[in-house]
Design an enzyme around this catalytic site. Structure first.
Site, PDB file in Angstrom:
ATOM      1  N   HIS A  84       1.206 -27.317  24.128  1.00 49.95           N
ATOM      2  CA  HIS A  84       2.640 -27.140  24.331  1.00 49.95           C
ATOM      3  C   HIS A  84       3.305 -26.958  22.968  1.00 49.95           C
ATOM      4  CE1 HIS A  84       3.187 -31.285  23.089  1.00 49.95           C
ATOM      5  NE2 HIS A  84       2.555 -31.768  24.153  1.00 49.95           N
ATOM      6  N   HIS A 127       2.482 -29.317  19.970  1.00 50.59           N
ATOM      7  CA  HIS A 127       1.260 -28.982  19.236  1.00 50.59           C
ATOM      8  C   HIS A 127       1.508 -27.759  18.348  1.00 50.59           C
ATOM      9  CE1 HIS A 127      -0.395 -30.727  23.166  1.00 50.59           C
ATOM     10  NE2 HIS A 127      -0.493 -31.673  22.260  1.00 50.59           N
ATOM     11  N   CYS A 166      -5.997 -48.699  26.029  1.00 49.29           N
ATOM     12  CA  CYS A 166      -5.205 -47.585  26.572  1.00 49.29           C
ATOM     13  C   CYS A 166      -6.083 -46.339  26.511  1.00 49.29           C
ATOM     14  CB  CYS A 166      -3.927 -47.362  25.763  1.00 49.29           C
ATOM     15  SG  CYS A 166      -3.097 -45.846  26.282  1.00 49.29           S
ATOM     16  N   CYS A 220      -4.490 -43.389  24.537  1.00 46.89           N
ATOM     17  CA  CYS A 220      -4.631 -43.504  23.068  1.00 46.89           C
ATOM     18  C   CYS A 220      -6.085 -43.581  22.673  1.00 46.89           C
ATOM     19  CB  CYS A 220      -3.998 -44.784  22.528  1.00 46.89           C
ATOM     20  SG  CYS A 220      -2.240 -44.875  22.650  1.00 46.89           S
ATOM     21  N   CYS A 255       1.049 -50.076  27.213  1.00 55.76           N
ATOM     22  CA  CYS A 255       0.840 -49.318  25.977  1.00 55.76           C
ATOM     23  C   CYS A 255       2.189 -49.008  25.336  1.00 55.76           C
ATOM     24  CB  CYS A 255       0.113 -48.006  26.272  1.00 55.76           C
ATOM     25  SG  CYS A 255       0.163 -46.898  24.851  1.00 55.76           S
ATOM     26  N   HIS A 269       2.455 -44.977  25.496  1.00 57.19           N
ATOM     27  CA  HIS A 269       2.451 -44.266  26.787  1.00 57.19           C
ATOM     28  C   HIS A 269       3.140 -45.026  27.916  1.00 57.19           C
ATOM     29  CE1 HIS A 269      -0.772 -42.322  24.458  1.00 57.19           C
ATOM     30  NE2 HIS A 269      -0.300 -41.242  25.038  1.00 57.19           N
ATOM     31  N   LYS A 303       9.560 -37.141  24.493  1.00 63.14           N
ATOM     32  CA  LYS A 303       8.335 -36.480  24.048  1.00 63.14           C
ATOM     33  C   LYS A 303       7.780 -35.693  25.243  1.00 63.14           C
ATOM     34  CE  LYS A 303       4.127 -37.341  21.499  1.00 63.14           C
ATOM     35  NZ  LYS A 303       2.817 -37.541  22.076  1.00 63.14           N
ATOM     36  N   LYS A 342       2.911 -34.883  30.557  1.00 63.43           N
ATOM     37  CA  LYS A 342       2.636 -34.421  31.924  1.00 63.43           C
ATOM     38  C   LYS A 342       3.563 -35.106  32.911  1.00 63.43           C
ATOM     39  CE  LYS A 342      -2.060 -32.891  32.291  1.00 63.43           C
ATOM     40  NZ  LYS A 342      -3.421 -33.240  32.663  1.00 63.43           N
TER      41      LYS A 342
HETATM   42  N1  MSP Z   1      -6.965 -35.932  19.234  1.00 66.39           N
HETATM   43  C1  MSP Z   1      -6.016 -36.728  18.557  1.00 66.39           C
HETATM   44  C2  MSP Z   1      -5.951 -36.390  17.088  1.00 66.39           C
HETATM   45  C3  MSP Z   1      -7.257 -36.541  16.365  1.00 66.39           C
HETATM   46  S1  MSP Z   1      -7.119 -36.039  14.707  1.00 66.39           S
HETATM   47  C4  MSP Z   1      -8.549 -36.481  14.021  1.00 66.39           C
HETATM   48  C5  MSP Z   1      -4.633 -36.496  19.170  1.00 66.39           C
HETATM   49  N2  MSP Z   1      -4.489 -35.380  19.875  1.00 66.39           N
HETATM   50  S2  MSP Z   1      -3.144 -34.942  20.623  1.00 66.39           S
HETATM   51  O1  MSP Z   1      -3.449 -33.663  21.208  1.00 66.39           O
HETATM   52  O2  MSP Z   1      -2.698 -35.958  21.497  1.00 66.39           O
HETATM   53  O3  MSP Z   1      -2.057 -34.802  19.530  1.00 66.39           O
HETATM   54  C6  MSP Z   1      -2.299 -34.032  18.425  1.00 66.39           C
HETATM   55  C7  MSP Z   1      -1.074 -33.916  17.564  1.00 66.39           C
HETATM   56  O4  MSP Z   1      -0.041 -33.289  18.269  1.00 66.39           O
HETATM   57  C8  MSP Z   1      -0.539 -35.260  17.067  1.00 66.39           C
HETATM   58  O5  MSP Z   1      -0.261 -35.170  15.686  1.00 66.39           O
HETATM   59  C9  MSP Z   1       0.740 -35.431  17.819  1.00 66.39           C
HETATM   60  O6  MSP Z   1       1.703 -36.113  17.070  1.00 66.39           O
HETATM   61  C10 MSP Z   1       1.144 -33.973  17.990  1.00 66.39           C
HETATM   62  N3  MSP Z   1       2.086 -33.850  19.068  1.00 66.39           N
HETATM   63  C11 MSP Z   1       1.880 -34.050  20.404  1.00 66.39           C
HETATM   64  N4  MSP Z   1       3.080 -33.925  21.028  1.00 66.39           N
HETATM   65  C12 MSP Z   1       4.037 -33.671  20.123  1.00 66.39           C
HETATM   66  C13 MSP Z   1       5.384 -33.397  20.165  1.00 66.39           C
HETATM   67  N5  MSP Z   1       6.067 -33.398  21.277  1.00 66.39           N
HETATM   68  N6  MSP Z   1       5.995 -33.083  18.998  1.00 66.39           N
HETATM   69  C14 MSP Z   1       5.313 -32.989  17.810  1.00 66.39           C
HETATM   70  N7  MSP Z   1       4.063 -33.259  17.737  1.00 66.39           N
HETATM   71  C15 MSP Z   1       3.411 -33.687  18.858  1.00 66.39           C
HETATM   72  O7  MSP Z   1      -3.751 -37.308  18.953  1.00 66.39           O
END
Ligand code: MSP
Length: 502
Positions: free
Chosen positions: A19, A22, A127, A130, A144, A147, A295, A298
């Site tokens: 999304h 990311h 969790c 996490c 959590c 979450h 944030k 889903k």
């Molecule tokens: N898999 C772990 C990271 C492992 S790194 C060795 C993880 N994955 S994640 O897909 O949940 O999140 C990845 C990154 O996306 C995190 O830095 C998280 O902060 C970022 N984001 C997820 N949702 C976000 C927003 N809504 N806004 C900005 N960044 C966000 O954590």
């Protein structure tokens, strides 16, 4: 020898498609990579996907597919989203890659041999989202803190990483490396956490097998974070190519979201120390991109796909928006209205208007051939200031400030045209002088904005009659005033950023 710059994004869970949260993270890392390439540095930019652990297993079960099938499918969706967003990563790592299994095992063995891993029985509140245990203090009410779901009570025989041994070494390291965590508010959070006392952490699971098996005890797989964090060394050649590893490690910037700072700035440096490796130079933590104040998740059904925005605004505008509209560090609210407003003011009105004015006047008053800039133009000092300020801001990193400094040059160039009104004057040396200056300002803008908007800047470059692309150039020399040679055909073209209706 050019300086080298190694920048990473977090590796994303393959539970679902990406999304814009990311995308925000990956675009920021991409802009940093592009900026450092523009400085002539040797850059390695890594992104990828995190594919092991209970969370992925459960997501696969819920869909009735194997974890590998889910991972293959979603890793591909990440790859194609990054292609669409013109992400210039040099590698894409998947934790299911064979090379990664090998590197994690070598890494685990090094920590084990160092005496920092021990077998214990563990019971705790877990969790799954996490993939981490919480103490009762950290998770009041058994929920959590991130979450807001009930934690699960898990009991297992686990291997533990003796993190508590690293308290003082981490504090000493951060004392000697004030740039270790950025921004300062996050650095304080990390120091506070370490000073609060570090507990040993459970780093293996024996209740499922979707992961990397421990080299000395194959009944266990590594805890997903102990498997995920080493992706940064796998891709740099750890355990497979020593020369390459010496070249690229330690990483310069691990770009992460604020929610995963503890993993990157406490656990990871300690793990590296235990394996006899250096911690990363900087962990830079950004805030979240919120939608309607929340944030994306889903459960909140507020996912926005990057592709939808690209279709509506174009890739350059989407990238510019994330980089310019959200300051690095705090959370930023994303809204469609906010995006239209920023697009109209920065792109349609400021940059788009400057480009079309310049091209129109050059066409009408200079026979379509761009004149050279004047030495000592009033815009010369502004351009030098913009370059210096943007350079300092990208280094922090503060992309939104870097772009603000770049846009100052655009605004001043527009004001300069309005003050001189070359469209009203007769063709001649006065008009040529003003237009040469404006063309030169645009050329410098195309350089400075190229990490944010690579394609649009390449198009501006082409319309000015310049050959190559701005991202083939090297700063600061390329941005020195006077680089526009004059005598080049300037193309009018259609509006680069047509105005959007509000
Ligand atoms: N898999 C772990 C990271 C492992 S790194 C060795 C993880 N994955 S994640 O897909 O949940 O999140 C990845 C990154 O996306 C995190 O830095 C998280 O902060 C970022 N984001 C997820 N949702 C976000 C927003 N809504 N806004 C900005 N960044 C966000 O954590």
């Amino acid at each position: 020898m050019p300086q080298r710059y190694y920048v990473t994004t977090p590796i994303y869970y393959v539970t679902d498609a990406p999304h814009i949260g990311h995308a925000y993270s990956t675009v920021t890392a991409d802009a940093l990579a592009r900026w450092h390439r523009l400085l002539g540095e040797d850059v390695f930019f890594l992104t990828g996907t995190d594919e092991h652990g209970l969370k992925i297993m459960r997501a696969a079960e819920a869909k009735g597919v194997t974890p590998q099938a889910l991972a293959d499918d979603n890793a591909e969706r990440y790859r194609s989203a990054w292609q669409l967003l013109e992400i210039s990563n040099d590698d894409f790592i998947r934790t299911t890659d064979e090379r990664h299994h090998t590197a994690v095992r070598t890494f685990l063995q090094a920590v084990y041999d160092h005496g920092d891993i021990e077998l214990r029985t563990y019971e705790g509140l877990y969790c799954v989202a996490c993939e981490a245990y919480y103490t009762e203090d950290e998770a009041p009410g058994g929920e959590c803190p991130i979450h807001h779901r009930p934690l699960e009570l898990l009991q297992e025989e686990n291997y533990f990483f003796l993190l508590s041994r690293y308290e003082q070494r981490l504090l000493d390291w951060y004392e000697a490396h004030p740039e270790g965590v950025y921004p300062d508010s996050r650095r304080n959070e990390v120091l506070g956490f370490i000073k609060g006392g570090l507990q040993d952490i459970s780093i293996s699971r024996s209740s499922f097998d979707w992961g990397v098996t421990l080299p000395w005890d194959p009944k266990h797989v590594a805890w997903v974070w102990f498997d995920a964090l080493p992706n940064y060394i796998t891709a740099a050649g750890y355990g497979s190519d020593d020369e390459r590893f010496r070249q690229w490690w330690p990483a310069d910037t691990h770009l992460v979201g604020k929610d995963i700072i503890r993993f990157h700035a406490v656990y990871w440096p300690a793990m590296l120390m235990a394996a006899g490796l250096e911690p990363p130079r900087t962990v830079a933590a950004h805030g979240w991109l919120l939608v309607g104040g929340e944030k994306m998740s889903k459960t909140a059904l507020n996912h926005i796909a990057p592709g939808d925005l690209v279709e509506e605004f174009g890739v350059d505008a989407v990238r510019h928006h994330f980089l310019r509209d959200v300051s690095f560090g705090p959370d930023g609210d994303f809204s469609y209205e906010g995006m239209v407003a920023r697009y109209n003011s920065d792109l349609a009105n400021n940059l788009g208007n400057l480009l079309s004015r310049v091209a129109t006047v050059v066409d009408k008053k200079c026979g379509g051939i761009g004149p050279a800039p004047q030495d000592g133009s009033p815009l010369q000092a502004v351009a030098a200031d913009s370059l210096a300020a943007a350079t300092a801001s990208w280094a922090r990193p503060a992309p939104s400030e870097a772009l603000e400094s770049t846009w100052r040059l655009i605004r001043e160039a527009n004001a300069y045209l309005e003050a001189n009104e070359p469209w009203k004057a007769e063709p001649g040396p006065d008009v040529d002088a003003v237009m040469g200056d404006a063309l030169e300002a645009l050329r410098i803008v195309a350089l400075l904005a190229s990490p944010a908007m690579p394609s649009a800047c390449a198009e501006i470059w082409r319309r000015l009659g310049l050959s190559g692309r701005p991202d083939d150039e090297v700063l600061p020399a390329a941005a020195a005033w006077g680089g526009y040679p004059g005598g080049l055909p300037v193309e009018k073209g259609s509006p680069l950023f047509p105005r959007k209706k509000v």
